[in-house]
Design an enzyme around this catalytic site. Sequence first.
Site, PDB file in Angstrom:
ATOM      1  N   GLU A  43       0.823  -1.208   0.044  1.00  0.00           N
ATOM      2  CA  GLU A  43       0.007  -0.031  -0.015  1.00  0.00           C
ATOM      3  C   GLU A  43       0.941   1.294   0.042  1.00  0.00           C
ATOM      4  OE1 GLU A  43      -3.859   2.036   2.528  1.00  0.00           O
ATOM      5  OE2 GLU A  43      -2.316   0.490   3.541  1.00  0.00           O
ATOM      6  N   LYS A 116     -10.193   2.633  -2.260  1.00  0.00           N
ATOM      7  CA  LYS A 116     -10.329   2.032  -0.681  1.00  0.00           C
ATOM      8  C   LYS A 116     -11.621   2.352  -0.234  1.00  0.00           C
ATOM      9  CE  LYS A 116      -7.539   1.635   3.315  1.00  0.00           C
ATOM     10  NZ  LYS A 116      -6.316   2.151   4.123  1.00  0.00           N
ATOM     11  N   CYS A 153      -5.889  -2.586   2.309  1.00  0.00           N
ATOM     12  CA  CYS A 153      -5.569  -2.707   3.770  1.00  0.00           C
ATOM     13  C   CYS A 153      -6.788  -2.918   4.710  1.00  0.00           C
ATOM     14  CB  CYS A 153      -4.738  -1.428   4.112  1.00  0.00           C
ATOM     15  SG  CYS A 153      -4.033  -1.316   5.860  1.00  0.00           S
TER      16      CYS A 153
END
Length: 294
Positions: A43, A116, A153
């Site tokens: 990431e 995300k 994540c």
Amino acid sequence: MREVKIGFLQQHNTADTKNNLLRLAEGISDLAKRGAQLIVLQELHNSLYFCQTEDVNNFDLAEPIPGPSTRFFGELAKEFGVVIVTSLFEKRAPGLYHNTAVVLEKDGSIAGTYRKMHIPDDPAYYEKFYFTPGDMGFHPIQTSVGKLGVMVCWDQWYPEAARLMALQGAELLIYPTAIGYESSDTPEEQQRQRIAWQTVQRGHAVANGLPVIAVNRVGHEPDPSGQTNGIQFWGTSFVAGPQGEVIYEASTNEEESIIVELDMDHSEQVRRWWPFLRDRRTDEYQNILKRYID
């Protein structure tokens, strides 16, 4: 048997973004020459993990998509004939920013993007200051090596996200990651957190009958504000098979460049043994859309 060779780079980062990009390029070149067909990066791999503090100057790190990084990694993808999963700080418009994964096809084109969806806000992880939650939903990205369920994540803690990717035909679940230890936690608590992180993702593999690839950064990054002792990223990048079995687990404190071979057809056999999708009670799940059931 349809085998895919998957490479990943577990690296430390520095404040020198040019050096980070150079080392990433060298790593991608090496993995490709060793036979990798799909390469997954961690990431926000171009820079330090800047979310340890709330600093408006950090928005200068963001870039448009398409932009400089997609050209850079697209050229590498085309040169070496590999699919690359990147993780970028996207400037969508003035004042509108996302944490965005971009998948580059082996001809250098953009195969797809994912913004995300779940954005944390914890001490040293002040991501809500920087990132607007994604608005593209959970949709796999079709590539020449398969259909990739790419998330980022904090998304990796949510079974709903993995399930939605699986229900749309994802063949792999992929999570670029930046997560580590808080120095004030006891060693026992630190280990509980790291093991929980891996366990929940292995659970996604089991529940959906799909391999999982999680690529984390490694090494210590100081807190620019000096309010904390910074983050010790715990590495432990891993590949799990469709029954949750750990096929490879990286070090907690060293850089690694690894290739893992996966049988992409094995998931079908696992789903025949464990037909979780067949037995889902879709007629009884309406309340899952509620925040909480009183």
